[in-house]
Design a protein around this motif. Structure first.
Motif, PDB file in Angstrom:
ATOM      1  N   ALA A  13       0.828  -1.205   0.000  1.00 32.64           N
ATOM      2  CA  ALA A  13       0.000   0.000   0.000  1.00 32.64           C
ATOM      3  C   ALA A  13       0.863   1.256   0.000  1.00 32.64           C
ATOM      4  N   LEU A  16       2.325   1.746  -3.436  1.00 35.35           N
ATOM      5  CA  LEU A  16       1.342   2.284  -4.379  1.00 35.35           C
ATOM      6  C   LEU A  16       1.068   3.762  -4.124  1.00 35.35           C
ATOM      7  N   ARG A  17       1.029   4.163  -2.865  1.00 34.05           N
ATOM      8  CA  ARG A  17       0.815   5.580  -2.563  1.00 34.05           C
ATOM      9  C   ARG A  17       1.946   6.431  -3.121  1.00 34.05           C
ATOM     10  N   TRP A  26      -3.487  -2.647  -8.297  1.00 32.76           N
ATOM     11  CA  TRP A  26      -2.736  -3.756  -7.691  1.00 32.76           C
ATOM     12  C   TRP A  26      -3.430  -5.054  -8.066  1.00 32.76           C
ATOM     13  N   ALA A  40      -5.636  -2.825   2.151  1.00 36.41           N
ATOM     14  CA  ALA A  40      -4.995  -1.752   1.390  1.00 36.41           C
ATOM     15  C   ALA A  40      -6.012  -0.736   0.884  1.00 36.41           C
ATOM     16  N   LEU A  44      -5.798   3.594   0.372  1.00 41.26           N
ATOM     17  CA  LEU A  44      -5.470   4.023  -0.982  1.00 41.26           C
ATOM     18  C   LEU A  44      -6.533   4.972  -1.528  1.00 41.26           C
ATOM     19  N   ALA A  48      -8.334   3.898  -6.836  1.00 39.24           N
ATOM     20  CA  ALA A  48      -7.520   2.684  -6.948  1.00 39.24           C
ATOM     21  C   ALA A  48      -8.388   1.487  -7.330  1.00 39.24           C
TER      22      ALA A  48
END
Length: 218
Positions: A13, A16-17, A26, A40, A44, A48
């Motif tokens: 997570a 991805l941020r 993801w 997650a 997010l 997402a």
């Protein structure tokens, strides 16, 4: 999520941020109950898209598998065999935590995942090269790791972790010859599948897995 962070060596997570922008994606292969994705989704952006694919799927969808109507990131859990499934988008992050060793054509799954990865994305999966064998049963780990590295992958042997940064077409010069579900336990102590390959002229598709033309020396 803590277990994924421990197993992968990074927090999906958080990654991805930092790298995924406003609408990160993801894809978690062999995702089981999908709980890591649900956790997650809480941290997010609402844009997402989190997708889990598993042959069995969750027995009961975990709380929080919702669409964007409630203002949270979308979590979608798909029940399908990886050999028969393909996404409709690319993903910034693709993971497979302790899942490849339950698949027959492990190298085929790796090559396909690389093609689903965004140009700035990351693929991370547990992989035991000792589970890859020649048709006569002898090990092919060195040849396979050499081909994977030539295709751009990195391998962290202490974690049994295969990594690829940046999506791309991958062609590994091995033809899938079948699998042995009774191969015995792997490094985790759990039963695993042995994957058998013969050398093949490079070319993705069909029964061939992937690197850059030529014939592999198994």
């Amino acid at each position: 999520m803590n277990s994924y962070t421990r197993e992968l060596g990074f927090d999906p997570a958080a990654w991805l941020r930092e790298h995924g922008g406003a609408a990160p994606g993801w894809l978690d292969l062999c995702s089981g109950e999908g709980r890591a994705l649900v956790e997650a989704a809480r941290v997010l952006p609402a844009g997402a898209e989190l997708t889990g694919v598993d042959l069995v799927g969750p027995l009961v969808p975990p709380p929080g598998t919702a669409g964007r109507g409630d203002g949270r990131a979308e979590v979608r859990l798909v029940t399908a065999a990886l050999a028969d499934w393909a996404p409709e988008r690319s993903y910034q992050l693709i993971t497979c935590v302790h899942g490849l060793h339950y698949l027959g054509d492990q190298l085929g799954a790796i090559a396909r995942a690389a093609s689903w990865l965004a140009p700035d994305g990351r693929f991370a999966a547990h992989f035991d090269p000792e589970s890859v064998r020649r048709p006569d049963g002898s090990g092919a780990a060195r040849a396979v790791l050499a081909a994977l590295r030539a295709a751009g992958f990195a391998y962290r042997s202490r974690r049994y972790l295969l990594l690829l940064d940046g999506g791309r077409p991958v062609t590994l010069p091995f033809g899938y010859a079948g699998a042995d579900p009774s191969a015995g336990p792997n490094w985790t102590g759990q039963p695993a599948i042995g994957s058998y390959y013969h050398p093949a002229v490079g070319g993705t598709g069909g029964r061939t897995t992937g690197a850059r033309g030529g014939v592999a020396e198994l």
